[in-house]
Design an enzyme around this catalytic site. Structure first.
Site, mmCIF file in Angstrom:
data_model
loop_
_atom_site.group_PDB
_atom_site.id
_atom_site.type_symbol
_atom_site.label_atom_id
_atom_site.label_comp_id
_atom_site.label_asym_id
_atom_site.label_seq_id
_atom_site.Cartn_x
_atom_site.Cartn_y
_atom_site.Cartn_z
ATOM 1 N N GLU A 279 -1.813 0.425 13.311
ATOM 2 C CA GLU A 279 -2.996 0.790 12.541
ATOM 3 C C GLU A 279 -4.269 0.573 13.350
ATOM 4 O O GLU A 279 -5.156 1.405 13.369
ATOM 5 C CB GLU A 279 -3.058 -0.096 11.286
ATOM 6 N N GLU B 234 0.844 -1.182 0.000
ATOM 7 C CA GLU B 234 0.000 0.000 0.000
ATOM 8 C C GLU B 234 0.893 1.251 0.000
ATOM 9 O O GLU B 234 1.160 1.794 -1.049
ATOM 10 C CB GLU B 234 -0.948 -0.054 1.200
HETATM 11 C C1 BGC Z 1 -5.246 2.435 4.726
HETATM 12 C C2 BGC Z 1 -5.754 3.532 5.627
HETATM 13 C C3 BGC Z 1 -6.778 4.300 4.884
HETATM 14 C C4 BGC Z 1 -7.886 3.339 4.622
HETATM 15 C C5 BGC Z 1 -9.065 3.932 3.950
HETATM 16 C C6 BGC Z 1 -6.382 1.522 4.441
HETATM 17 O O1 BGC Z 1 -6.051 0.462 3.655
HETATM 18 O O2 BGC Z 1 -4.158 1.789 5.259
HETATM 19 O O3 BGC Z 1 -5.021 3.997 6.621
HETATM 20 O O4 BGC Z 1 -7.146 5.510 5.393
HETATM 21 O O5 BGC Z 1 -7.474 2.202 3.928
HETATM 22 O O6 BGC Z 1 -10.073 3.835 4.754
#
Ligand code: BGC
Length: 948
Positions: free
Chosen positions: A745, A458
């Site tokens: 996270e 990501e």
């Molecule tokens: C990310 C986030 C992001 C989210 C969207 C995730 O996959 O890591 O931090 O804001 O998707 O809701």
């Protein structure tokens, strides 16, 4: 008469080096002066001759007072300041800065492999050139589709890493300009070489099987070397068909997610020196860059190797693997020195955590994060990947020849070379670790752009994450140039979409990110506001107005005439720990979106006002009238949203129709209610809901940044303290108790039993929940900006009762400001230091608010001791009374889980810490063994016993 000296003088926005691409770079300075000193005028001297006289107090990002700077040159600037009291400083020492500004359009084509045999194939490029004896200076300009480094006779032109970074590649590429005069050997033939790999350009973006290359398949570079002769003649060496290319080089393959494969046997001796026979190298493919693409120098700090760290331990895992533990979850890569047989391959696998003692790579998803190095067998060899980075604390080493010595390895920490500008400390080491964890997560998520995470497939510029974290980022580092550049990309991406801000900047997810999402798109209004508030950059705010407005207009179109934004997809209070799915938070998504609609409309109105009022305006009268009119219009619109919000969501009794902590926190913190009784009632309900959950976190990405402010500003400091110091899961301190060295996270990325959260989305380096660092600075330390650039501050320490002392400091645009406080006996001593030019409103609990000016201040605050000692409480006490005693909820939960994890879980889900029932009665619902209840009773009594 007072004495005043110049402490700092800065040209442009970059903080790492005095380099600017701006023809009119703003100038900033700080002075060291006696308390109360006020500047009345300043004088700038350019290149020892031209002088500009400036009136007034301005010293932050002062508009360039000379003719625009032309071309590339080194200049000097000196400063003298004059005080209102008639005092004058000496002229400062001259500051030397270079302008690296191209005045000619960029026309150099890009060159790469003519016949690649696979996608994203790294390539080395070379050509030689003669340097006539008359050459006196040289500049190198370059950019790439991919990531690259240029060398002259084998010497890299700079220490930048992964340049030119990741911008919105469909719109712009960053041009790097370097003065390479020192590398030239007039009268000789020299070699100009480039190493280039795919980097962000060829990465495959998307989830699972939808991942694909969105920009291009192959890396390429576009370059121009300008040689200046003593007679003024300029000669250029550009990327063209005269270059030769080879893919048979030690860098076999490279990907940001995949990692790198290097084979030292493929090294071609002398390839980067003049005289090398490149006859077997291939001709290059020459492709012009699309004319619509802007190739421009950016005033932003580059990524560099910032720090090196040795491994703290070498572990042998249960399966027998060798794993280095660097003791810190970090972002970068490993360098090592090895000696072994030709053809031996050393493989490094990276991970943030171990699970059951083994490397846990599941959370990386499709990002392999493996580096492979094959040895040439020529004595000691130094190995390091060049065009990739990983997020890791642990590295599994396999194929190591001979005995592995930890001294052979170093973790190289990479990130944008930001200046550290703020710090926090206090008597609770857990809070200090939490703060450190936020610092590390910012470092790890600032590799060229603000990202969500640095490790899995990501690593993208998610807008919501940047939006909630911007204040914390600005409390810790000088992120103004860094975030301003990202905002330029945001505006570019938004321009294609009728004001909609995609949820990722730069956008690579297409449909998936093409959604108007509250809290995410609001990065367009919030981030410029934060930069203005923290750095006083009104020019940036002005530049952002069209983007801010386009987003607000778009959000209003989404909401429609009701002024309630209740349609479409919303991420909402993402990752609410009480929810079954990340996007199914307890707080009503319509309420959350409407709260953000109000906030952004308000911020836009405020931005118009700030720009209109900024002096010197630079704006004509007409312009000012337009700004004032826009301000009035959006202020009225904001008020309409506020009324609609209250009408729809606020009950007559002072509750919210969506009875979730985040709903209350946003309503309070965004000022959707402001009358005292309603604020009090909402605060009361928020505290009630949090206590019902045993003061564990009940907020996600959007509620978390504001929940403490909401509690503190509605008179609920005891609840705020419980929440801040909670260490049971979920809480800010729970990861600290689990040994975290970065922000996670999820509140429970690692579960209490040490296993890794089984969800497909579990990162150990995500800064969003670290927004609390800003609260530590503003509230616990008690130093908050009250006017743009901290020109005025609010000193209002929250004297957290469990702390003995706390301190915060901030390198503000005016200089260093600091607040600290310490308890002793029945009083608290508060010390503040303010730089010249800064005033403060001071709010201490034992007296009315007052004003303070620059200099050092010390105040002693009386802390009345509570005279009635609260009794010890056991399991027969009321649940609410128990919950309000620090540590009780966590203790009960730990003891139950310790006796039987299932029992612990069942109780945690069942319990509601509300008045009117005893803990014994609540426990009965899960039938714990009587001995457990008895021992809990004794432990609780001991914990809550009055201190003697
Ligand atoms: C990310 C986030 C992001 C989210 C969207 C995730 O996959 O890591 O931090 O804001 O998707 O809701």
């Amino acid at each position: 008469m007072s004495t005043v000296t110049i402490s700092t003088l800065r040209v442009g926005r970059r903080r790492d080096r005095p380099v600017t691409a701006d023809a009119r770079p703003p100038v900033s300075w700080t002075v060291d002066a006696e308390p109360g000193w006020v500047q009345s005028a300043a004088r700038l001297r350019l290149d020892g001759e031209r002088i500009a006289e400036l009136e007034g107090e301005g010293c932050v990002l002062v508009a360039w007072p000379f003719e625009p700077l032309q071309g590339r040159r080194v200049h000097t600037l000196e400063l003298q300041v004059v005080g209102a009291d008639g005092s004058a400083s000496d002229w400062s020492a001259p500051v030397t800065f270079s302008v690296v500004r191209r005045t000619e359009p960029w026309t150099a084509p890009s060159i790469g492999l003519a016949h690649p045999d696979r996608p994203a194939q790294p390539v080395y490029l070379r050509r030689e050139f003669d340097v006539e004896p008359t050459v006196v200076a040289a500049t190198l300009d370059a950019t790439a589709h991919g990531v690259y480094q240029v060398a002259i006779d084998g010497v890299d032109v700079d220490d930048h890493v992964l340049k030119p970074g990741w911008t919105s590649y469909r719109h712009r590429l960053a041009l790097e300009s370097t003065d390479v005069s020192a590398l030239l050997r007039p009268g000789r033939r020299q070699a100009l070489t480039v190493r280039v790999a795919g980097g962000w350009f060829t990465e495959r973006y998307g989830f699972g099987s939808s991942a694909r290359r969105v920009y291009g398949d192959q890396p390429a570079v576009s370059i121009e070397l300008r040689l200046e002769h003593s007679d003024g003649r300029v000669e250029t060496v550009r990327s063209d068909e005269r270059w030769r290319a080879s893919s048979v080089v030690e860098l076999e393959s490279s990907g940001l997610y995949a990692g790198e494969t290097r084979d030292a046997r493929r090294h071609q001796e002398g390839w980067d020196a003049p005289g090398f026979d490149d006859g077997v190298w291939e001709p290059v493919a020459v492709v012009p860059l699309p004319p619509s693409l802007a190739v421009e120098a950016l005033d932003v700090e580059p990524v560099r190797r910032i720090e090196e760290r040795p491994p703290l331990a070498v572990l042998t895992t249960p399966s027998g693997a060798t794993v280095l533990d660097f003791g810190q979850n970090l972002v970068g890569r490993v360098r090592f020195t090895v000696e072994g047989q030709r053809g031996a391959t050393v493989t490094l696998r990276h991970a943030e955590v171990l699970e059951q003692g083994e490397l846990c790579v599941r959370a990386l998803r499709a990002a392999e994060s493996i580096d492979r190095f094959t040895l040439a067998g020529r004595g000691p060899e130094v190995m390091e990947p060049e065009f990739t980075f990983h997020g890791f604390r642990y590295v599994e080493v396999s194929g190591w020849p001979g005995e592995l010595r930890p001294e052979a390895f170093r973790a190289v920490v990479l990130h944008t070379d930001l200046d550290r500008t703020g710090g926090f400390g206090c008597s609770d080491h857990r809070l200090e670790r939490l703060h450190d964890n936020v610092v590390w997560s910012l470092r790890g998520n600032a590799v060229g752009l603000p990202t969500d995470c640095p490790q899995r497939d990501e690593r993208m510029g998610w807008t919501g994450d940047a939006q909630v974290f911007a204040p914390a980022a600005a409390s810790l580092f000088g992120v103004d140039a860094f975030l301003a550049s990202w905002l330029d990309d945001l505006a570019l991406e938004q321009g294609d979409r009728a004001g909609l801000v995609p949820t990722i900047i730069p956008d690579v997810l297409g449909e998936l990110s093409d959604v108007a999402a509250a809290g995410w798109g609001d990065a367009a209004t919030v981030v410029p506001t934060v930069l203005h508030e923290r750095y006083g950059d009104v020019a940036l705010l002005r530049r952002c107005l069209p983007s801010m407005r386009a987003w607000v207009d778009r959000a209003h179109r989404e909401a429609g005439p009701s002024r309630l934004w209740e349609t479409g997809f919303q991420y909402g209070d993402w990752l609410d720990p009480t929810a079954s799915r990340p996007d199914k938070a307890a707080a009503d998504p319509g309420l959350v979106a409407t709260a953000y609609l109000y906030r952004s409309t308000r911020l836009l109105a405020d931005a118009y006002r700030a720009v209109a009022e900024a002096e010197p305006g630079g704006a004509g009268e007409r312009d000012r009238e337009d700004l004032v009119a826009a301000q009035g219009g959006y202020a009225a619109l904001a008020e309409e949203v506020r009324q609609a919000f209250r009408h729809a969501y606020l009950t007559p009794a002072g509750r919210l129709m969506s009875d979730a902590p985040t709903a209350y926190a946003l309503t309070l913190a965004f000022g959707l209610v402001d009358d005292e009784p309603t604020v009090r009632r909402l605060g009361e309900r928020l505290a009630f809901l949090l206590r019902a959950r045993g003061y564990r976190m009940a907020t996600g990405f959007l509620g978390t940044p504001v929940v403490l402010d909401a509690l503190l500003d509605s008179g609920r400091s005891a609840a705020a303290e419980q929440l801040l110091l909670q260490d049971a899961c979920p809480s800010w301190l729970y990861p600290v108790t689990m040994g975290a060295t970065t922000m996670w996270e999820r509140w429970d990325s690692m579960l209490p039993d040490g296993s890794i959260n089984p969800s497909g989305m579990t990162s150990f380096n995500h800064y969003a929940l670290g927004s609390v660092a800003d609260v530590l600075h503003r509230r616990v330390g008690g130093l908050a900006p009250a006017a743009p650039g901290y020109r005025r501050v609010r000193i209002r320490p929250w004297l957290v009762s469990a702390l003995d002392h706390a301190r915060v400091h901030q390198e503000t645009p005016y200089g260093r400001a600091a607040v600290s406080w310490r308890r002793s006996g029945g009083s608290v001593t508060v010390v503040a230091e303010l730089p010249a030019g800064v005033t403060a409103s001071v709010e201490l609990p034992d007296r009315p608010a007052f004003e303070a000016g620059s200099g050092r201040h010390e105040w002693v605050v009386d802390e009345p001791r509570s005279s009635t000692q609260a009794p010890a409480l056991g399991v027969d006490a009321d649940l609410a009374d128990l919950a309000d005693r620090p540590g009780v909820c966590a203790l009960v939960s730990r003891r139950l889980a310790g006796a039987d994890p299932e029992l612990g879980r069942e109780f945690d889900e069942f319990v509601r810490w509300v008045p009117g029932r005893t803990l014994r009665a609540e426990l009965a619902a899960v039938s714990p063994p009587p001995e457990l209840v008895a021992s809990l009773d004794a432990e609780l009594r001991a914990l809550t016993a009055p201190a003697s």
